[in-house]
Scaffold this motif. Structure first.
Motif, PDB file in Angstrom:
ATOM      1  N   GLY A  42       0.793  -1.227   0.000  1.00  0.00           N
ATOM      2  CA  GLY A  42       0.000   0.000   0.000  1.00  0.00           C
ATOM      3  C   GLY A  42       0.825   1.276   0.000  1.00  0.00           C
ATOM      4  N   MET A 193      -8.130 -11.740   0.748  1.00  0.00           N
ATOM      5  CA  MET A 193      -8.344 -10.428   1.385  1.00  0.00           C
ATOM      6  C   MET A 193      -7.082  -9.882   2.064  1.00  0.00           C
ATOM      7  SD  MET A 193     -10.654  -8.493   0.957  1.00  0.00           S
ATOM      8  CE  MET A 193     -11.506  -8.808  -0.544  1.00  0.00           C
ATOM      9  N   ALA A 194      -6.287 -10.783   2.662  1.00  0.00           N
ATOM     10  CA  ALA A 194      -5.057 -10.313   3.312  1.00  0.00           C
ATOM     11  C   ALA A 194      -4.170  -9.631   2.284  1.00  0.00           C
ATOM     12  CB  ALA A 194      -4.322 -11.488   3.940  1.00  0.00           C
ATOM     13  N   VAL A 196      -5.216  -8.184  -0.551  1.00  0.00           N
ATOM     14  CA  VAL A 196      -5.838  -6.924  -0.971  1.00  0.00           C
ATOM     15  C   VAL A 196      -5.488  -5.844   0.053  1.00  0.00           C
ATOM     16  CG1 VAL A 196      -8.032  -5.764  -1.433  1.00  0.00           C
ATOM     17  CG2 VAL A 196      -7.713  -8.145  -2.133  1.00  0.00           C
ATOM     18  N   LYS A 197      -5.563  -6.219   1.327  1.00  0.00           N
ATOM     19  CA  LYS A 197      -5.247  -5.262   2.388  1.00  0.00           C
ATOM     20  C   LYS A 197      -3.789  -4.798   2.282  1.00  0.00           C
ATOM     21  CE  LYS A 197      -6.062  -5.165   7.056  1.00  0.00           C
ATOM     22  NZ  LYS A 197      -6.181  -5.902   8.309  1.00  0.00           N
ATOM     23  N   TYR A 198      -2.911  -5.756   2.091  1.00  0.00           N
ATOM     24  CA  TYR A 198      -1.478  -5.426   1.983  1.00  0.00           C
ATOM     25  C   TYR A 198      -1.238  -4.465   0.814  1.00  0.00           C
ATOM     26  CZ  TYR A 198       3.527  -6.097   1.071  1.00  0.00           C
ATOM     27  OH  TYR A 198       4.856  -5.898   0.846  1.00  0.00           O
ATOM     28  N   MET A 201      -3.864  -0.879   1.674  1.00  0.00           N
ATOM     29  CA  MET A 201      -3.726  -0.054   2.884  1.00  0.00           C
ATOM     30  C   MET A 201      -2.260   0.294   3.111  1.00  0.00           C
ATOM     31  SD  MET A 201      -6.846  -0.229   4.272  1.00  0.00           S
ATOM     32  CE  MET A 201      -6.847  -0.301   6.036  1.00  0.00           C
ATOM     33  N   ASP A 203       1.095   1.057   4.865  1.00  0.00           N
ATOM     34  CA  ASP A 203       1.685   0.854   6.181  1.00  0.00           C
ATOM     35  C   ASP A 203       2.883   1.805   6.259  1.00  0.00           C
ATOM     36  OD1 ASP A 203       3.212   0.093   8.301  1.00  0.00           O
ATOM     37  OD2 ASP A 203       3.273  -2.055   7.801  1.00  0.00           O
TER      38      ASP A 203
END
Ligand code: PFF
Length: 452
Positions: A42, A193-194, A196-198, A201, A203
């Motif tokens: 992200g 989903m993990a 997609v989040k990585y 989003m 960090d």
């Protein structure tokens, strides 16, 4: 790309799609996802998008306007506006010559995958050891590389300007639709989903100067900036076509495809390899290792795979054609030789340099330059050293020699320049300062003097 008979694009859509045809290529589908995976997901995406709407926008406007204003390609354009800056055109022209050979090596890998999918070997390609086994051979990858480069040379030899526009008009929309389809499939896989989040989003603890450097190198590469290509394309553009909105559309296309490619690949890395730092840091092999697994898990995946690799191949070809065309036309002009001879020279030099890159994964794996194997070395020299240098001097040239107003006047020939203030600020101050900082830190980093 002869100045006397500049053919010109037929209209705005033709121009946008042809420029997008050069921009959208392996950079978006192969290079962007592996960099995003490696440099923190992200946060890389965020930095990339911020750079695209500031640096990318500014440099692309400047280059296309330089081309349209002078009606010349890079070398002629800089020279005609200020003799002292002719060197910039030559330096820019050197970059495609360095990229073309290793680009064709990767193009060869894509061709091999397409062949495997058609010949019923899709299942084989999904195995972990397949890719490494293939690229470390001596004969086969070289053969596919020569096929890719040979086809590029043939198209360039036949003259391509009208062809590029036609092919791009058809191909780009299909590529968008297919990418969306595969991305949606990838995101919907259980466990995705993990990933997609990585990917989405940011960090902020993963932020570093290297992230910015990698994102900036990728931006230049992906948008075919800082190497004279957009100057040449601009020289074919009609005066009444809106420059600003064309640039916005090219950027949207380019960034959109890169974003979708990340969405196809990164969640799949989490599904199939657990999203470990090791799996995410795979680098150039990521697309070739992960996507076949996605296709294998899909109903009808072999057909989707065929279509996908075919489109990637066409996208890579439109880009490699624009790389070769640039080098060939410069040789024709400068050495006063014919197109055929010039194509032959570029072909032979590219074969020699491409051989280094290809064999660097096999029998010459031990040979390293500043710790990098050949392909990575060529990639580093062009993306992290030469492109920032050319981008820096382009900013100085536009910001302080011909002045931003010269570009703004050109843009305003076809309507209001809405982001003129942003353009002026970025080209005069923000871009040169950032580019120098980043260039210095990248070179020091490469030589291990200073770790960012
Ligand atoms: N922009 C292309 C890509 O993203 O694959 C690569 C490229 C094409 C770079 C043409 C430079 C160029 F002149």
């Amino acid at each position: 790309m002869n100045n006397e008979k500049r053919s010109g694009f037929t209209g705005k859509i033709g121009f946008v799609l042809a420029a997008a045809g050069s921009a959208v290529g392996l950079g978006n589908i192969w290079r962007f996802p592996y960099l995003a995976a490696k440099y923190g997901g992200g946060i890389f995406l965020l930095v990339y998008i911020l750079l695209a709407v500031t640096f990318g926008f500014t440099l692309m406007i400047a280059e296309i306007a330089l081309g349209r204003k002078t009606g010349l390609s890079a070398i002629g354009a800089f020279k005609s506006l200020n003799k002292k800056y002719s060197f910039l055109g030559y330096l820019a022209a050197l970059i495609p010559a360095i990229i073309l050979p290793y680009y064709s090596v990767i193009g060869g890998w894509v061709t091999k995958y397409l062949y495997e999918f058609i010949a019923g070997g899709a299942g084989e390609t999904a195995k972990d050891a397949f890719f490494g086994g293939f690229i470390s051979q001596t004969g086969e990858p070289v053969m596919w590389f020569m096929i890719f480069l040979g086809v590029t040379a043939l198209i360039v030899l036949c003259g391509v300007e009208k062809g590029i526009e036609k092919v791009s008009k058809f191909m780009m929309p299909v590529l968008v639709v297919l990418s969306m389809f595969i991305a949606i499939y990838s995101v919907c896989m259980p466990g995705a989903m993990a990933g997609v989040k990585y990917y989405i989003m940011p960090d902020f603890s993963k932020f570093s100067a290297t992230t910015v450097l990698a994102a900036m190198g990728q931006l230049f590469y992906s948008m075919s900036l800082a190497m004279g290509i957009m100057i040449t394309y601009g020289s074919y553009m009609k005066k009444e076509v809106s420059l600003e909105s064309s640039v916005t559309q090219i950027e949207l296309f380019d960034t959109g495809i890169a974003f979708l490619a990340g969405l196809m690949i990164i969640p799949a890395v989490f599904v199939f390899s657990g999203g470990t730092p090791e799996a995410l840091g795979k680098g150039p092999s990521l697309m070739f290792v992960t996507l076949p697994k996605v296709f294998e898990s899909m109903a009808g995946g072999t057909y989707i795979g065929i279509l996908f690799f075919l489109l990637v191949l066409l996208a890579a070809l439109t880009s490699s054609i624009s790389l070769m065309e640039t080098v060939v036309s410069i040789l024709c002009d400068k050495l006063k030789i014919g197109r055929k001879l010039s194509c032959l020279i570029v072909f032979l030099i590219s074969v020699a340099l491409g051989l280094l890159s290809s064999l660097g994964y096999g029998i010459w794996a031990e040979v390293k330059i500043i710790g990098l194997q050949f392909l990575d070395f060529f990639d580093f020299i062009s993306n992290s050293v030469l492109m920032p240098i050319v981008a820096f001097f382009t900013c100085i040239f536009v910001g302080y020699v011909i002045k931003p107003k010269a570009i703004a006047d050109e843009v305003e020939l076809s309507g209001k320049f809405k982001r003129k203030a942003l353009f002026t600020f970025v080209i005069k101050y923000l871009a040169p300062v950032c580019i120098v900082l980043i260039l210095v830190s990248s070179v020091l980093d490469a030589f291990g003097i200073f770790k960012i």
